[in-house]
Motif scaffolding. Structure first.
Motif, short mmCIF file in Angstrom:
data_model
loop_
_atom_site.label_atom_id
_atom_site.label_comp_id
_atom_site.label_asym_id
_atom_site.label_seq_id
_atom_site.Cartn_x
_atom_site.Cartn_y
_atom_site.Cartn_z
N PRO A 1 0.81 -1.22 0.00
CA PRO A 1 0.00 0.00 0.00
C PRO A 1 0.85 1.27 0.00
O PRO A 1 0.99 1.97 1.01
CB PRO A 1 -0.82 -0.13 1.29
CG PRO A 1 0.03 -0.96 2.19
CD PRO A 1 0.73 -1.94 1.30
N ALA A 2 1.39 1.60 -1.16
CA ALA A 2 2.33 2.72 -1.27
C ALA A 2 1.65 4.08 -1.20
O ALA A 2 2.30 5.08 -0.93
CB ALA A 2 3.10 2.60 -2.59
N GLY A 3 0.36 4.13 -1.46
CA GLY A 3 -0.33 5.41 -1.41
C GLY A 3 0.02 6.30 -2.59
O GLY A 3 0.55 5.85 -3.61
N HIS A 4 -0.27 7.58 -2.42
CA HIS A 4 -0.05 8.56 -3.47
C HIS A 4 1.25 9.31 -3.23
O HIS A 4 1.76 9.37 -2.10
CB HIS A 4 -1.21 9.56 -3.49
CG HIS A 4 -2.53 8.95 -3.84
ND1 HIS A 4 -3.03 8.91 -5.12
CD2 HIS A 4 -3.46 8.34 -3.05
CE1 HIS A 4 -4.21 8.31 -5.13
NE2 HIS A 4 -4.49 7.95 -3.88
N VAL A 5 1.79 9.92 -4.29
CA VAL A 5 2.92 10.83 -4.13
C VAL A 5 2.39 12.16 -3.63
O VAL A 5 1.20 12.45 -3.74
CB VAL A 5 3.67 11.02 -5.46
CG1 VAL A 5 4.34 9.73 -5.89
CG2 VAL A 5 2.74 11.54 -6.56
N ARG A 6 3.30 12.96 -3.08
CA ARG A 6 2.90 14.28 -2.60
C ARG A 6 3.28 15.33 -3.64
O ARG A 6 4.39 15.32 -4.18
CB ARG A 6 3.57 14.59 -1.25
CG ARG A 6 3.26 16.00 -0.75
CD ARG A 6 3.66 16.23 0.69
NE ARG A 6 2.54 15.97 1.60
CZ ARG A 6 2.52 16.36 2.88
NH1 ARG A 6 3.57 16.96 3.42
NH2 ARG A 6 1.47 16.11 3.63
N PHE A 7 2.37 16.23 -3.91
CA PHE A 7 2.59 17.33 -4.84
C PHE A 7 3.80 18.16 -4.39
O PHE A 7 3.96 18.37 -3.19
CB PHE A 7 1.33 18.21 -4.87
CG PHE A 7 1.36 19.31 -5.88
CD1 PHE A 7 1.13 19.03 -7.22
CD2 PHE A 7 1.63 20.61 -5.49
CE1 PHE A 7 1.17 20.06 -8.16
CE2 PHE A 7 1.68 21.64 -6.42
CZ PHE A 7 1.45 21.36 -7.76
N PRO A 8 4.69 18.57 -5.31
CA PRO A 8 4.53 18.61 -6.75
C PRO A 8 4.92 17.35 -7.52
O PRO A 8 4.97 17.38 -8.75
CB PRO A 8 5.42 19.78 -7.17
CG PRO A 8 6.52 19.78 -6.15
CD PRO A 8 5.86 19.36 -4.86
N HIS A 9 5.27 16.24 -6.85
CA HIS A 9 5.42 14.98 -7.57
C HIS A 9 4.12 14.67 -8.32
O HIS A 9 3.02 15.01 -7.86
CB HIS A 9 5.70 13.83 -6.60
CG HIS A 9 7.08 13.81 -6.06
ND1 HIS A 9 8.20 13.89 -6.86
CD2 HIS A 9 7.55 13.71 -4.79
CE1 HIS A 9 9.29 13.84 -6.11
NE2 HIS A 9 8.92 13.74 -4.86
N GLN A 10 4.27 14.01 -9.45
CA GLN A 10 3.13 13.59 -10.25
C GLN A 10 3.12 12.06 -10.31
O GLN A 10 4.18 11.43 -10.33
CB GLN A 10 3.21 14.16 -11.66
CG GLN A 10 3.19 15.68 -11.72
CD GLN A 10 1.87 16.26 -11.24
OE1 GLN A 10 0.80 15.81 -11.69
NE2 GLN A 10 1.92 17.23 -10.34
N PRO A 11 1.95 11.43 -10.35
CA PRO A 11 1.91 9.97 -10.45
C PRO A 11 2.63 9.50 -11.70
O PRO A 11 2.67 10.20 -12.72
CB PRO A 11 0.41 9.66 -10.53
CG PRO A 11 -0.27 10.88 -9.99
CD PRO A 11 0.60 12.05 -10.32
N ALA A 12 3.21 8.32 -11.62
CA ALA A 12 3.86 7.73 -12.79
C ALA A 12 2.83 7.51 -13.90
O ALA A 12 1.70 7.10 -13.65
CB ALA A 12 4.51 6.40 -12.40
N ASP A 13 3.25 7.80 -15.15
CA ASP A 13 2.32 7.56 -16.26
C ASP A 13 2.27 6.07 -16.58
O ASP A 13 3.05 5.27 -16.06
CB ASP A 13 2.68 8.41 -17.47
CG ASP A 13 4.03 8.08 -18.08
OD1 ASP A 13 4.44 6.90 -18.05
OD2 ASP A 13 4.68 9.01 -18.59
#
Length: 285
Positions: free
Chosen positions: A250-262
């Motif tokens: 359960p890695a969760g989301h990245v924190r802005f300004p990181h963007q999710p991997a495409d």
């Protein structure tokens, strides 16, 4: 790494699950609030919260990242880490301004004088554009409260010089999963690496295999190099979290300004994870 929810808040349940999972897979200690924990995107209070959650969840030692560009923040973060239950502090070199080696040595000595926790130096010039010379490491290593170094330079010549200059009692840790086996052969004591968030079982195998068969350990490590490069230099934290999610961690989301991997990155890192696991285990868990 630190799981965040969609709104950017720390996801405590997922953080506990990740910490427990890596320990169950064989790691000997955990490092909250390092570079791949997105620590530079967190406040002092958030870092202390993450450290407290992890320290409460695991029974292994906790080496908490406490470094900031300035001394006052670093000292305060280290104090908060101690209060949160950390066993030692991982302190990145002060950055932004161009400090010389004498200033860096003075910084660490003063921090060690005032810290309630043992200090581990952290040298990662790719992120900071600041680098500790091996001679500086050797000079600071004689302080009774400076315990070790995480060397993320990738420079094995410097690593060997640090081993000699700092002495045998100094904990010398490599900072890249691509070099764990060679670093152990060169006198290193272990590592702190992004790769251990994705395949902690295989990284642990590299460490333990070396005691009986260093060639086998190097071969296993070599099989992990492509995955390591993908989740560090090529795709960073978004790639790391995508690789973990592929293992149902359960890695969760990245924190802005990181963007999710495409999607292309997600597919690439998934294939690299599967390749590593298929070679050395029964497949993804």
């Amino acid at each position: 790494m630190t799981p965040f929810d969609e709104g950017g808040a720390i996801d405590e349940a997922k953080l506990r699950a990740v910490a427990s999972w890596v320990v169950d897979c064989g790691v000997d200690f955990v490092v909250p609030c390092g570079s791949n924990g997105e620590s530079e995107l967190m406040t002092l209070e958030e870092r202390a919260t993450v450290t407290a959650i992890v320290a409460d969840e695991v029974s292994v030692p906790v080496l908490a990242g406490t470094g900031h560009p300035g001394f006052e923040e670093t000292r305060e973060q280290t104090r908060r880490a101690a209060d949160a239950g950390a066993d030692a502090a991982l302190v990145v070199t002060p950055y932004y301004f161009d400090h010389d080696q004498a200033a860096l040595a003075a910084y660490y000595r003063r921090l060690a004088d005032e810290s309630p926790l043992p200090i581990y130096l952290y040298n990662v010039p790719a992120k900071t554009d600041v680098s500790l010379d091996p001679e500086t490491v050797g000079t600071v290593a004689d302080h009774e409260n400076v315990t070790g170094l995480k060397d993320s330079t990738g420079d094995m010549i410097a690593f060997q010089r640090e081993r000699r200059l700092a002495g045998p009692e100094f904990d010398l840790l490599v900072g890249t999963g691509a070099l764990l086996a060679p670093a152990l052969d060169a006198g290193g004591d272990g590592g702190v690496m992004a790769l251990a968030n994705v395949v902690p079982d295989l990284v642990s195998d590299v460490y333990h295999q070396r005691a009986d068969d260093s060639a086998a350990a190097r071969a296993l490590n070599a099989d992990l190099v492509a995955l390591n490069q993908a989740v560090t230099a090529r795709y960073g934290v978004p790639g790391l979290k995508a690789a973990m999610a592929h293992r149902d961690v359960p890695a969760g989301h990245v924190r802005f300004p990181h963007q999710p991997a495409d999607e292309d990155v997600v597919e690439e890192v998934a294939a690299l994870v599967d390749e590593a696991l298929d070679r050395h285990t029964d497949g993804p868990e």
